[in-house]
Design a protein around this motif. Structure first.
Motif, short mmCIF file in Angstrom:
data_model
loop_
_atom_site.label_atom_id
_atom_site.label_comp_id
_atom_site.label_asym_id
_atom_site.label_seq_id
_atom_site.Cartn_x
_atom_site.Cartn_y
_atom_site.Cartn_z
N ARG A 154 -8.82 16.84 28.52
CA ARG A 154 -8.74 18.19 29.40
C ARG A 154 -9.80 18.95 29.39
O ARG A 154 -10.42 19.69 30.59
N ARG A 155 -10.86 18.74 28.38
CA ARG A 155 -12.16 19.70 28.38
C ARG A 155 -13.14 18.96 29.14
O ARG A 155 -13.93 19.53 29.72
N ALA A 156 -12.96 17.40 29.31
CA ALA A 156 -14.05 16.76 29.96
C ALA A 156 -13.55 16.48 31.33
O ALA A 156 -14.28 15.59 31.91
N THR A 157 -12.51 17.16 31.94
CA THR A 157 -12.25 16.71 33.33
C THR A 157 -12.20 18.22 33.97
O THR A 157 -11.45 19.07 34.00
N ALA A 158 -13.08 18.09 35.11
CA ALA A 158 -13.14 19.37 36.14
C ALA A 158 -12.37 18.83 37.15
O ALA A 158 -11.68 17.99 37.26
N GLY A 159 -11.94 19.87 38.26
CA GLY A 159 -11.58 19.45 39.40
C GLY A 159 -10.03 20.11 39.11
O GLY A 159 -9.59 20.56 38.32
N ASP A 160 -9.34 19.87 40.44
CA ASP A 160 -8.02 20.31 40.53
C ASP A 160 -7.12 19.39 41.02
O ASP A 160 -6.13 19.50 40.50
N LEU A 161 -7.36 18.21 41.44
CA LEU A 161 -6.54 17.27 41.78
C LEU A 161 -6.90 15.68 41.40
O LEU A 161 -8.24 15.56 41.18
N VAL A 162 -6.24 14.78 41.22
CA VAL A 162 -6.63 13.50 41.00
C VAL A 162 -5.83 12.61 41.96
O VAL A 162 -4.49 12.59 42.06
N LEU A 163 -6.33 11.53 42.61
CA LEU A 163 -5.87 10.70 43.57
C LEU A 163 -6.22 9.31 42.79
O LEU A 163 -7.33 8.95 42.65
N ASP A 164 -4.87 8.62 42.65
CA ASP A 164 -4.76 7.07 42.50
C ASP A 164 -4.76 6.39 43.78
O ASP A 164 -3.71 6.53 44.42
N ALA A 165 -5.60 5.37 43.95
CA ALA A 165 -5.66 4.78 44.95
C ALA A 165 -6.20 3.36 44.82
O ALA A 165 -6.37 2.97 43.80
N THR A 166 -6.60 2.64 45.87
CA THR A 166 -7.36 1.22 45.90
C THR A 166 -8.43 1.39 46.61
O THR A 166 -8.63 1.85 47.83
N GLY A 167 -9.55 0.79 45.88
CA GLY A 167 -11.01 0.91 46.43
C GLY A 167 -11.52 2.24 46.33
O GLY A 167 -10.84 3.05 46.04
N PRO A 168 -12.99 2.09 46.84
CA PRO A 168 -13.86 3.37 46.79
C PRO A 168 -13.42 4.22 48.00
O PRO A 168 -14.29 4.23 49.03
N VAL A 169 -12.56 5.15 47.90
CA VAL A 169 -12.19 6.08 48.64
C VAL A 169 -12.70 7.34 48.77
O VAL A 169 -12.38 8.27 49.46
N GLY A 170 -13.94 7.54 48.04
CA GLY A 170 -14.49 8.87 47.99
C GLY A 170 -15.09 9.32 49.14
O GLY A 170 -14.86 10.68 49.23
N GLY A 171 -15.75 8.67 49.91
CA GLY A 171 -16.31 9.01 51.22
C GLY A 171 -15.32 9.47 52.15
O GLY A 171 -15.27 10.46 52.55
N ASP A 172 -14.11 8.94 52.07
CA ASP A 172 -12.86 9.27 52.91
C ASP A 172 -12.43 10.92 52.37
O ASP A 172 -11.90 11.88 53.09
N VAL A 173 -12.68 11.10 50.87
CA VAL A 173 -12.21 12.22 50.27
C VAL A 173 -13.01 13.58 50.90
O VAL A 173 -12.43 14.47 51.14
N THR A 174 -14.27 13.22 50.55
CA THR A 174 -15.35 14.34 50.71
C THR A 174 -15.38 14.69 52.19
O THR A 174 -15.79 15.91 52.31
N ASP A 175 -14.91 13.79 53.10
CA ASP A 175 -14.94 14.31 54.45
C ASP A 175 -13.82 15.20 54.86
O ASP A 175 -13.70 15.73 56.05
N LEU A 176 -12.82 15.34 54.06
CA LEU A 176 -11.67 15.97 54.36
C LEU A 176 -12.01 17.65 54.38
O LEU A 176 -12.75 17.94 53.47
#
Length: 634
Positions: A319-341
């Motif tokens: 809990r102390r070492a995780t920032a952010g609001d949501l967690v997405l469990d998916a397949t593959g490196p979807v980081g680019g798709d998420v940051t563009d939202l």
């Protein structure tokens, strides 16, 4: 002599049956644990598995080997402790008749040969019975590992013929170890003192008890002190062994506490007086009965608390070492798709891949399987405060040591095999803090790993929402990419999974061993009650009824169980201190999660078991008329 042996067996049969039973179960547990351990360690990896399936298979079999090794160590300790203490107590119960043998001309050597011969005979009987019982225990332990998903269906501890020699060595060895020390002391006591139970014969706190108690006490304290520097895995092992040493120490020193408890019993009428007198006169018996209770309580509470506390500390650390609001469990490196939202402030995607690390050269190459985490260094440092060292990952094919890595330290170079791709030698340029909840072994950047490996791998993305974000719209967009949860919900689900694993680990380690210790408690009560019919007859001739004698025995049993619970809790308390120091060192916050429900269940179960056993033994010992009982002993 043969006729004397037959007469002794008829009169003292609970002593001999109890000794053979402890050998039988001890041999069975050691045999089954050893067979399961070797079978799990030599389990071949099936051909044709995909990299992820192969990694899961290796991880499961490694866990099975570790748990089987712990079970073997626990079983071996219980076998040595319970068998040797049972044989020693059996000899102590027979001191009057051994003294008579010496008075009629038998020397110390003849007496020792008699005891050793009986011990070997009982060991052979117990071992012969323990080998087939061990086969059933092997099937049970194998089925437990299969049910927990650590080994594939159809796994079973493979029989090996040399195990017969090991079983015989365990049975005969621990039996002789227990009887030789007791026989030596019995030979040193003067016959008249043994008959009257005076002098050296009445002294329970012998030099051996003092030395063993103080030695194990010092060892337990030392392990508690060393626990914080042992790391996540090593610290838990040191803390658990500390409880083991303290349990042995307090078992040896338990006769000091029995008289104290006797003074605390409210003396009301003849029943209370009889119970207090029995405790005062039977310190050796009370200590022998309390010993397995101390070991059972100490080890069960120590292991359970160590596991639950580290799980709780890992959840708090997460809990102390995780920032952010949501967690997405998916397949593959979807980081680019998420940051563009729209509405997403930042996102950190972590792709999990099976890993094999190698180091050394020539014939000295060593390999270790684990997990790799493929990250974007800057985003990962933002999502996980305190892991800023990851920002040193630059230049593509560069690795950073993660929690639990055994491949080296910054400045070393290791060979890296990720999935089905050999990345070659990579330098370790930084290290991240060890985590009590575990973690990846190596962290890599995406440009160091082939895109084909990343495309099908599971990923986890930590997402932070912008202040003006439309939360529902972002959730809907993320749901199209995978499974979405809030950070607290994701941590709670991960903690629940860890707790399930904790219960499984506890069940494997303590299952049959805890049952063996409980049988040791029952056996100690039965053996302790075996020579008491004459004592009960005297009480009844003095005016007590059979029911009053039974109530006195139950009160005495409750007092002895209380001694065992107190000392067992004190032994577990050493592990409590160790886990507080360990969690404080690793997470910065001392954490102790005591399983109070387990404590209540264990205490209630022990009171019930000792009470029922004592009641049955006392009722059986008072069946005959008091006059006939006393007449048979004169």
């Amino acid at each position: 002599m043969l006729g004397l042996s037959r007469a002794t067996f008829r009169q003292r049969w609970p002593l001999f049956v109890g000794a053979a039973l402890t050998v039988c179960i001890g041999v069975a547990l050691v045999q089954s644990s050893l067979l399961v351990l070797i079978s799990a360690a030599t389990l071949p990896v099936p051909a044709g598995l995909a990299p992820a399936a192969r990694a899961a298979f290796v991880e499961g079999s490694t866990t099975a080997v570790t748990l089987s090794a712990l079970t073997l160590a626990f079983s071996a300790f219980l076998a040595v402790f319970i068998v040797s203490s049972t044989f020693a107590f059996t000899v102590a119960q027979r001191r009057p008749e051994l003294a008579l043998l010496r008075l009629v001309g038998a020397g110390r050597g003849a007496m020792r040969r008699l005891l050793v011969g009986e011990a070997v005979l009982l060991a052979i009987i117990g071992t012969a019975a323990g080998i087939p019982v061990g086969l059933a225990a092997t099937r049970f332990q194998s089925g437990l590992l299969v049910g927990l998903g650590m080994v594939p269906d159809g796994f079973n501890g493979e029989w090996r013929s040399w195990i017969l020699g090991v079983s015989a060595g365990v049975g005969i060895g621990v039996s002789l170890a227990g009887v030789l020390v007791a026989a030596r002391r019995a030979g040193r006591v003067r016959p008249l003192e043994a008959l009257r139970d005076t002098g050296d014969s009445a002294r329970v706190m012998t030099a051996t008890r003092w030395v063993a108690g103080l030695l194990f006490l010092a060892g337990g304290i030392a392990l508690v002190i060393l626990t914080p520097i042992g790391g996540a895995a090593g610290g838990q092992a040191l803390g658990g062994n500390a409880a083991l040493c303290l349990a042995v120490a307090l078992s040896a020193l338990s006769p000091l506490l029995v008289p104290v408890v006797a003074r605390l019993i409210p003396v009301r009428g003849p029943v209370g007086e009889l119970a207090v007198a029995a405790l005062g006169d039977g310190v050796r018996r009370s200590a022998a009965t309390a010993a397995p209770v101390i070991v059972l309580v100490g080890l069960v509470l120590a292991q359970a608390t160590m596991l639950t506390s580290t799980t709780a500390a890992g959840a708090a650390e997460q809990r102390r070492a995780t920032a952010g609001d949501l967690v997405l469990d998916a397949t593959g490196p979807v980081g680019g798709d998420v940051t563009d939202l729209p509405g997403v402030a930042w996102a950190s995607t972590e792709v999990v891949l099976p890993l094999t690390v190698s180091w050394g050269s020539g014939d000295d190459v060593e390999r270790e399987d684990g997990q790799a985490l493929v990250v974007d260094p800057a985003a990962y440092a933002t999502a996980h405060p305190g892991r800023e060292a990851v920002e040193a990952l630059r230049g593509g094919r560069v690795a950073v040591a993660g929690p639990g890595a055994g491949a080296g330290s910054p400045g070393d170079t290791v060979g890296v095999l990720v999935g089905g791709s050999d990345l070659g030698p990579l330098p370790i340029v930084a290290g991240v803090p060890d985590a009590i909840g575990g973690g990846a072994d190596l962290l890599l950047t995406a440009d160091a790993v082939p895109a084909a490996e990343l495309a099908a791998a599971p990923s986890r993305t930590v997402v932070a929402l912008a202040p003006d974000a439309d939360r529902d719209r972002v959730l809907a967009a993320l749901a199209a990419l995978g499974t979405v949860s809030t950070v607290p919900d994701w941590i709670a689900a991960d903690t629940a999974a860890r707790e399930t694993t904790t219960v499984a680990v506890f069940t494997v380690i303590m299952g049959l061993g805890g049952l063996y210790a409980l049988i040791g408690v029952v056996n100690a009560v039965v053996v302790g009650a075996a020579p008491r019919p004459a004592e009960f007859a005297t009480a009844r001739l003095s005016g007590l009824t059979r029911r009053q004698v039974l109530r006195a025995a139950l009160l005495e049993s409750a007092a002895v169980t209380t001694v065992g619970l107190l000392l067992g809790g004190l032994a577990a308390g050493g592990s409590f201190i160790a886990v507080l120091a360990l969690t404080a060192t690793m997470t910065g916050v001392a954490t102790l999660a005591v399983p109070w429900a387990l404590i209540g269940l264990l205490a209630g179960g022990l009171y019930l078991v000792t009470a029922v056993t004592s009641a049955l033994a006392t009722w059986s010992g008072t069946r005959r008329a008091p006059v006939s009982l006393l007449g048979a002993t004169t």
